[in-house]
Design a protein around this motif. Structure first.
Motif, PDB file in Angstrom:
ATOM      1  N   PHE A  15       0.840  -1.204   0.000  1.00  0.00           N
ATOM      2  CA  PHE A  15       0.000   0.000   0.000  1.00  0.00           C
ATOM      3  C   PHE A  15       0.870   1.247   0.000  1.00  0.00           C
ATOM      4  N   GLN A  16       1.907   1.259   0.849  1.00  0.00           N
ATOM      5  CA  GLN A  16       2.769   2.428   0.923  1.00  0.00           C
ATOM      6  C   GLN A  16       3.529   2.639  -0.379  1.00  0.00           C
ATOM      7  N   ALA A  17       3.926   1.554  -1.019  1.00  0.00           N
ATOM      8  CA  ALA A  17       4.691   1.671  -2.262  1.00  0.00           C
ATOM      9  C   ALA A  17       3.853   2.251  -3.381  1.00  0.00           C
ATOM     10  N   ASN A  18       2.542   2.045  -3.290  1.00  0.00           N
ATOM     11  CA  ASN A  18       1.671   2.520  -4.357  1.00  0.00           C
ATOM     12  C   ASN A  18       0.784   3.683  -3.893  1.00  0.00           C
ATOM     13  N   ALA A  19       1.202   4.315  -2.777  1.00  0.00           N
ATOM     14  CA  ALA A  19       0.398   5.405  -2.233  1.00  0.00           C
ATOM     15  C   ALA A  19       0.213   6.501  -3.262  1.00  0.00           C
ATOM     16  N   GLN A  20      -1.000   6.961  -3.382  1.00  0.00           N
ATOM     17  CA  GLN A  20      -1.288   8.008  -4.356  1.00  0.00           C
ATOM     18  C   GLN A  20      -0.634   9.320  -3.935  1.00  0.00           C
ATOM     19  N   GLU A  21      -0.605  10.268  -4.884  1.00  0.00           N
ATOM     20  CA  GLU A  21       0.188  11.472  -4.685  1.00  0.00           C
ATOM     21  C   GLU A  21      -0.607  12.633  -4.113  1.00  0.00           C
ATOM     22  N   ILE A  22      -1.917  12.581  -4.245  1.00  0.00           N
ATOM     23  CA  ILE A  22      -2.773  13.719  -3.933  1.00  0.00           C
ATOM     24  C   ILE A  22      -3.628  13.438  -2.699  1.00  0.00           C
ATOM     25  N   ARG A  23      -3.710  14.439  -1.817  1.00  0.00           N
ATOM     26  CA  ARG A  23      -4.619  14.377  -0.684  1.00  0.00           C
ATOM     27  C   ARG A  23      -5.556  15.587  -0.830  1.00  0.00           C
ATOM     28  N   ALA A  24      -6.669  15.360  -1.529  1.00  0.00           N
ATOM     29  CA  ALA A  24      -7.559  16.459  -1.909  1.00  0.00           C
ATOM     30  C   ALA A  24      -8.857  16.430  -1.120  1.00  0.00           C
ATOM     31  N   THR A  25      -9.344  17.611  -0.824  1.00  0.00           N
ATOM     32  CA  THR A  25     -10.681  17.755  -0.260  1.00  0.00           C
ATOM     33  C   THR A  25     -11.570  18.432  -1.297  1.00  0.00           C
ATOM     34  N   PHE A  26     -12.848  18.118  -1.251  1.00  0.00           N
ATOM     35  CA  PHE A  26     -13.806  18.675  -2.200  1.00  0.00           C
ATOM     36  C   PHE A  26     -14.962  19.321  -1.455  1.00  0.00           C
ATOM     37  N   GLU A  27     -15.407  20.436  -1.986  1.00  0.00           N
ATOM     38  CA  GLU A  27     -16.580  21.124  -1.445  1.00  0.00           C
ATOM     39  C   GLU A  27     -17.407  21.627  -2.619  1.00  0.00           C
ATOM     40  N   ILE A  28     -18.692  21.332  -2.602  1.00  0.00           N
ATOM     41  CA  ILE A  28     -19.584  21.786  -3.668  1.00  0.00           C
ATOM     42  C   ILE A  28     -20.637  22.712  -3.064  1.00  0.00           C
ATOM     43  N   ASN A  29     -20.630  23.953  -3.519  1.00  0.00           N
ATOM     44  CA  ASN A  29     -21.583  24.956  -3.043  1.00  0.00           C
ATOM     45  C   ASN A  29     -22.723  25.067  -4.046  1.00  0.00           C
ATOM     46  N   LYS A  60       5.850   7.599  -9.762  1.00  0.00           N
ATOM     47  CA  LYS A  60       6.732   7.757  -8.611  1.00  0.00           C
ATOM     48  C   LYS A  60       6.047   7.253  -7.337  1.00  0.00           C
ATOM     49  N   LYS A  61       6.858   6.942  -6.346  1.00  0.00           N
ATOM     50  CA  LYS A  61       6.345   6.481  -5.066  1.00  0.00           C
ATOM     51  C   LYS A  61       6.309   7.655  -4.082  1.00  0.00           C
TER      52      LYS A  61
END
Length: 296
Positions: A15-29, A60-61
């Motif tokens: 899991f750590q080796a393939n951890a995604q790159e983005i930690r995004a939050t979303f808000e829809i108004n 990349k990792k």
């Protein structure tokens, strides 16, 4: 039990080796959208979060602490039909400053060319070789832009491959008929932005990202005087862009993210002669004059 523990360790490493790159939050108004059926927006928000955060965008990792924090704020202003939406998109990203708990803003941009079709529960898939969905293409574009700018803050021109990927999104979307993907005669849109970033004419902008962050902010914990001098060097690099083209959109792009932070940097800590700095800032970004005047 031993086998079970070993299996858990293997899965954790994978899991750590393939951890995604983005930690995004979303808000829809959706305050401007009449009607009581808001479930579609709840589903949309969840689907967008899963799409952006769970997709592997690079080869990349990334460690957990290396994930890029970002936010997407969708403001829906109208809904012409059940599956058509129009509005604006605010995109923000940040990166940690070495030796501190501070997150510095890197990107802060409002996209006004934001319209798309969406059917509840549709599957989001990004195709780099074609155009399928304007919403998906816009998200992919900004993910690559975020990755590119983050890369530029850690290495000189370190984000090129991601900017190239963003440009490819633009190229694939050219014939879609949606706004934002073709050259705009004035102002900022997705086409103009990535074209200018990749243009050698504006190399000073990308140099500024590197100097400002790696040689400036990342040095603040150990040598504030040198850090401030290097940040002024980065602003000189932006001034070079201004000298070549006073109305360059990348100047505004930089100042939208950094103006408040610049004031804080030079109004606190080690004393620093800011007379030349303030003159340069006033010249290249007169709209922020009141901020520059507040620098001690």
């Amino acid at each position: 039990m031993v086998k079970f523990i070993k299996l858990c360790i293997v899965l954790l490493i994978a899991f750590q080796a393939n951890a995604q790159e983005i930690r995004a939050t979303f808000e829809i108004n959706t305050d401007n959208v009449p009607g009581s059926n808001k479930q579609v927006f709840t589903t949309m928000e969840r689907s967008l979060s899963e799409f952006v955060n769970q997709k592997k965008w690079t080869n990349k990792k990334f460690k957990q602490q290396e994930k890029i924090d970002c936010a997407f704020i969708l403001t829906i202003t109208s809904q012409p039909s059940s599956n058509e939406f129009q509005g604006t998109l605010q995109v923000q990203s940040s990166r940690p400053v070495y030796g501190s708990s501070y997150q510095t803003p890197v990107l802060n941009f409002k996209d006004n060319d934001f319209s798309f079709r969406y059917t509840e529960f549709e599957n989001f898939q990004y195709n780099p070789n074609g155009f399928d969905s304007n919403l998906v293409s816009i998200m992919a574009y900004y993910v690559y832009l975020i990755l590119g700018m983050d890369g530029d803050t850690f290495a000189m021109n370190g984000g090129t491959e991601y900017y190239d990927a963003a440009e490819n999104v633009v190229n694939q979307a050219q014939q879609s008929g949606y706004t934002g993907w073709s050259r705009k005669t004035s102002g900022i849109n997705r086409f103009n932005l990535i074209t200018d970033i990749l243009s050698g004419t504006y190399d000073g902008y990308r140099s500024a990202l590197y100097i400002y962050h790696l040689n400036g902010l990342d040095l603040m914990h150990s040598n504030q005087a040198n850090a401030k001098a290097n940040i002024e060097e980065a602003i000189q690099s932006i001034k070079g862009v201004y000298t070549r083209r006073a109305n360059a959109i990348l100047i505004r792009f930089f100042m939208d993210a950094k103006s408040d932070e610049i004031v804080e940097i030079y109004s606190d800590g080690a004393r620093y002669d800011t007379s030349q700095l303030k003159d340069d800032l006033t010249r290249i970004s007169p709209s922020n004059l009141s901020k520059w005047n507040s620098i001690n």
